[in-house]
Design a protein around this motif. Structure first.
Motif, PDB file in Angstrom:
ATOM      1  N   ILE A  87      77.097  -3.623  83.994  1.00 59.08           N
ATOM      2  CA  ILE A  87      75.721  -4.446  83.684  1.00 59.08           C
ATOM      3  C   ILE A  87      75.821  -5.808  83.343  1.00 59.08           C
ATOM      4  N   ILE A  88      76.718  -6.289  82.195  1.00 61.08           N
ATOM      5  CA  ILE A  88      76.937  -7.447  81.889  1.00 61.08           C
ATOM      6  C   ILE A  88      77.295  -8.532  82.920  1.00 61.08           C
ATOM      7  N   GLY A  89      78.324  -7.879  83.757  1.00 64.06           N
ATOM      8  CA  GLY A  89      78.713  -8.675  84.855  1.00 64.06           C
ATOM      9  C   GLY A  89      77.855  -8.960  86.051  1.00 64.06           C
ATOM     10  N   ALA A  90      76.995  -8.086  86.217  1.00 62.78           N
ATOM     11  CA  ALA A  90      75.998  -8.389  87.509  1.00 62.78           C
ATOM     12  C   ALA A  90      75.138  -9.327  86.805  1.00 62.78           C
ATOM     13  N   ILE A  91      74.557  -9.413  85.665  1.00 62.98           N
ATOM     14  CA  ILE A  91      73.575 -10.255  85.058  1.00 62.98           C
ATOM     15  C   ILE A  91      74.143 -11.443  84.952  1.00 62.98           C
ATOM     16  N   GLY A  92      75.698 -11.435  84.643  1.00 62.41           N
ATOM     17  CA  GLY A  92      76.310 -12.833  84.562  1.00 62.41           C
ATOM     18  C   GLY A  92      76.436 -13.635  85.956  1.00 62.41           C
ATOM     19  N   VAL A  93      76.607 -12.887  87.025  1.00 65.55           N
ATOM     20  CA  VAL A  93      76.649 -13.382  88.199  1.00 65.55           C
ATOM     21  C   VAL A  93      75.231 -14.006  88.723  1.00 65.55           C
ATOM     22  N   MET A  94      74.300 -13.335  88.135  1.00 69.19           N
ATOM     23  CA  MET A  94      72.872 -13.596  88.495  1.00 69.19           C
ATOM     24  C   MET A  94      72.599 -15.010  87.830  1.00 69.19           C
ATOM     25  N   LEU A  95      73.204 -15.090  86.399  1.00 74.86           N
ATOM     26  CA  LEU A  95      72.859 -16.348  85.594  1.00 74.86           C
ATOM     27  C   LEU A  95      73.443 -17.407  86.163  1.00 74.86           C
ATOM     28  N   ALA A  96      74.555 -17.024  86.895  1.00 73.09           N
ATOM     29  CA  ALA A  96      75.423 -18.115  87.364  1.00 73.09           C
ATOM     30  C   ALA A  96      75.034 -18.730  88.637  1.00 73.09           C
ATOM     31  N   GLY A  97      73.644 -17.993  89.094  1.00 67.52           N
ATOM     32  CA  GLY A  97      73.050 -18.970  90.293  1.00 67.52           C
ATOM     33  C   GLY A  97      73.417 -18.108  91.442  1.00 67.52           C
ATOM     34  N   HIS A  98      74.096 -17.064  91.600  1.00 65.96           N
ATOM     35  CA  HIS A  98      74.245 -16.613  92.862  1.00 65.96           C
ATOM     36  C   HIS A  98      73.156 -15.840  93.403  1.00 65.96           C
ATOM     37  N   ALA A  99      72.466 -16.480  94.393  1.00 65.23           N
ATOM     38  CA  ALA A  99      71.346 -16.187  95.160  1.00 65.23           C
ATOM     39  C   ALA A  99      71.562 -14.897  95.848  1.00 65.23           C
ATOM     40  N   GLY A 100      72.620 -14.439  96.306  1.00 64.50           N
ATOM     41  CA  GLY A 100      72.586 -13.045  97.241  1.00 64.50           C
ATOM     42  C   GLY A 100      72.601 -11.806  96.536  1.00 64.50           C
ATOM     43  N   PRO A 101      72.655 -10.660  96.974  1.00 64.21           N
ATOM     44  CA  PRO A 101      72.579  -9.532  96.365  1.00 64.21           C
ATOM     45  C   PRO A 101      73.620  -9.510  95.552  1.00 64.21           C
ATOM     46  N   VAL A 102      73.595  -8.640  93.980  1.00 59.23           N
ATOM     47  CA  VAL A 102      74.635  -8.470  93.287  1.00 59.23           C
ATOM     48  C   VAL A 102      73.981  -7.180  92.486  1.00 59.23           C
ATOM     49  N   MET A 103      74.981  -6.365  92.384  1.00 60.33           N
ATOM     50  CA  MET A 103      74.704  -4.997  91.887  1.00 60.33           C
ATOM     51  C   MET A 103      75.768  -4.366  90.997  1.00 60.33           C
ATOM     52  N   ALA A 104      75.740  -3.460  90.024  1.00 61.58           N
ATOM     53  CA  ALA A 104      76.601  -2.739  89.353  1.00 61.58           C
ATOM     54  C   ALA A 104      76.866  -1.391  90.081  1.00 61.58           C
ATOM     55  N   LEU A 105      78.140  -1.060  90.056  1.00 61.85           N
ATOM     56  CA  LEU A 105      78.380   0.221  90.437  1.00 61.85           C
ATOM     57  C   LEU A 105      78.034   1.150  89.132  1.00 61.85           C
ATOM     58  N   GLU A 106      77.206   2.111  89.557  1.00 60.51           N
ATOM     59  CA  GLU A 106      76.615   3.050  88.562  1.00 60.51           C
ATOM     60  C   GLU A 106      77.604   3.965  87.745  1.00 60.51           C
ATOM     61  N   ASN A 107      77.924   3.559  86.248  1.00 67.87           N
ATOM     62  CA  ASN A 107      78.899   4.369  85.756  1.00 67.87           C
ATOM     63  C   ASN A 107      80.421   4.207  85.933  1.00 67.87           C
ATOM     64  N   GLY A 108      80.651   3.097  86.774  1.00 62.25           N
ATOM     65  CA  GLY A 108      81.921   2.424  87.027  1.00 62.25           C
ATOM     66  C   GLY A 108      82.884   3.759  87.569  1.00 62.25           C
ATOM     67  N   THR A 109      83.795   3.607  87.111  1.00 59.89           N
ATOM     68  CA  THR A 109      85.212   4.518  87.744  1.00 59.89           C
ATOM     69  C   THR A 109      84.874   5.798  87.292  1.00 59.89           C
TER      70      THR A 109
END
Length: 540
Positions: A199-221
């Motif tokens: 979750i934090i990583g996906a938001i971080g990539v959005m904050l870093a200005g990435h305009a393309g799709p970004v998503m988190a894998l639900e519940n990870g490994t």
């Protein structure tokens, strides 16, 4: 300990101090298993068995108020005495320990790194990062769909297990290196072991200005495993992508845009010097570059903390609530993202671009003893050693006993027959049980064993030595080795957290319980705790 050196406060007063606006270091001095089975939200784990080794970095200012909590069993008194001996001048303990805290009706939490996990759950509800289910990801892979797939954990965790195809690029590093990775169109999927770092990583990539799709894998490994997917073990992280000068400039410019947009504080050399010069406020100096960068180019007085891990497990580096944290980073993005989240956790972070002027200032201040200075790490009385063959002979004569100070699970798997198991808080109990015999310690951590030996001496044990070469040497010398799966019992193995401990080892029920626990954290909080989070909304 001088009379009156360690104060006692009730649970109500303790909670008022913890949630106040001033600085305070709230240390839970119980062992890892006890802490993980139930602790206060903002308590910092600092087990008594490792107290002297951890405190100087966790609490760099000797005059900051320190509040201790134990199980109501006297360990906080012993820890408080040690802190006073180390020079801390304002030490208190909660009368009655965690039982008194719980009896007062205050929330109690299982697990570890709970403040950060709560932050992730709150952020998901506000930022609504896109999620991809394990089933959807499996379909993408089956369709050979183009996407970039990153694991937000550090290499040590990535090595244990990964979703097939995920590349190791921890939070902070991924956003920093986006200019060398992303084309703005290819979807980016971020995973971790559970929820928070995805979750934090996906938001971080959005904050870093990435305009393309970004998503988190639900519940990870764990989510992948629960869906029937197989995890890969024994993974080796590849070197991180290298940025060109133009890409480094792009990353720095984007970081400064983020700083301005969300009103994050910055620190130039003069401000860093001023922060470190204030005697009545705590300032941490943390280098948030990659492990390789920090090791190859150490900054005088700074402690290394990976950007993403600092957000995930702040309590491993910072014990003082409301403290200032100077984040050193030559690129800026790793510091900016850490500052963005640390502010929401209640700290006062500063983004500091690590240029030559900052380096020169820190080098000068460190030489003067004014940058990154921490209380002197105390040294225990050195232990005398004993040869394993002679040790066996003395034990066989009944003159001495072996005392094994390795972890409880290591002891269960294999120990010298007849050896007692010891964790430092139980030193007085052991001293009473061995009837004046000499003690031969079997230990991996000699300093920790030496501090435990100090407690044994205070309890009346006169002759204490450490076996040269430890358990392996005794086994090689012919000592009979036994396995005791039930000894110490789970209740006595206070150094180990049993709560869903095997969730990463294919125990799917443990994974289910863990994810239920994580998603239920916000519901446990009361209004006082919720008020301590300063959540930033999108486009603030």
């Amino acid at each position: 300990m001088r009379a009156g050196s360690v104060k006692r406060v009730g649970a109500e007063e303790a909670r008022r101090q913890v949630h106040g606006s001033g600085e305070i270091a709230f240390l839970d001095v119980r062992e890892a298993g006890q802490f993980g089975e139930g602790h206060a939200l903002f308590a910092i784990p600092c087990a008594y068995s490792r107290l002297e080794a951890r405190v100087p970095d966790l609490i760099p200012r000797l005059t900051v108020p320190v509040l201790l909590v134990d199980d109501g069993d006297g360990i906080a008194e012993r820890a408080g005495a040690r802190l006073v001996d180390m020079g801390y001048s304002d030490v208190a303990l909660i009368d009655g320990g965690m039982p008194a805290w719980a009896a007062a009706g205050f929330p109690v939490y299982k697990g570890v790194n709970v403040p950060s996990k709560v932050l992730g759950e709150i952020a998901e509800g506000i930022w609504h990062p896109k999620m991809i289910t394990p089933e959807e990801l499996a379909a993408w892979k089956a369709q050979d769909r183009s996407f970039q797939f990153y694991d937000a954990r550090p290499p040590s965790e990535y090595a244990k297990m990964r979703v097939p195809g995920a590349e190791c690029l921890p939070n902070g590093e991924l956003a920093h290196r986006l200019p060398a990775l992303a084309d703005g169109e290819t979807p980016i999927v971020i995973t971790c072991a559970g929820r928070t770092r995805g979750i934090i990583g996906a938001i971080g990539v959005m904050l870093a200005g990435h305009a393309g799709p970004v998503m988190a894998l639900e519940n990870g490994t764990q989510g992948w495993a629960l869906s029937g997917g197989k995890l890969e073990r024994g993974n080796r992280a590849a070197p991180y992508p290298v940025l060109s000068e133009a890409q480094r400039d792009e990353s720095r410019d984007t970081a400064m845009t983020l700083v301005r947009k969300y009103g994050l504080e910055t620190a130039d050399p003069a401000r860093v010097e001023a922060l470190l010069a204030e005697p009545d406020a705590t300032t941490y100096l943390l280098d948030v570059r990659s492990t390789e960068e920090a090791a190859g180019d150490p900054i005088p007085g700074a402690v290394h903390a990976l950007s993403g891990q600092l957000v995930q497990a702040t309590d491993q580096w910072v014990a003082v609530r409301n403290a200032r944290i100077v984040l050193l980073d030559d690129g800026g993005m790793r510091a900016a993202l850490a500052a963005f989240w640390l502010h929401q956790l209640g700290y006062q972070p500063y983004v500091c671009i690590l240029d030559e002027a900052v380096r020169a200032t820190l080098k000068r201040l460190h030489a003067q003893g004014a940058a990154g200075t921490r209380p002197t790490l105390p040294k225990p009385k050195p232990l005398e050693t004993i040869d394993p063959v002679r040790a066996r002979y003395c034990v066989a004569l009944g003159e001495a006993v072996f005392v094994d100070m390795r972890g409880s699970l290591d002891y269960r798997k294999a120990h010298v027959e007849g050896a007692h198991w010891l964790v430092r808080p139980r030193a007085e109990h052991l001293a009473a049980a061995i009837a004046g015999k000499s003690v031969y310690l079997v230990a991996d951590d000699i300093d920790a064993a030496a501090w435990a030996a100090e407690d044994l001496r205070k309890a009346g044990v006169k002759d204490i030595r450490v076996v040269e070469g430890g358990h392996a040497a005794l086994a090689k010398a012919g000592s009979p080795i036994v396995e005791t799966p039930g000894e110490p019992s789970d209740a006595d193995a206070i150094d180990h957290l049993f709560f869903v401990h095997d969730r990463h080892d294919d125990n799917l029920e443990a994974s289910r319980r863990y994810l239920e626990w994580e998603t239920g954290l916000i519901a446990q909080m009361d209004a006082v705790e919720k008020a301590d989070y300063r959540i930033t909304a999108p486009n603030a």
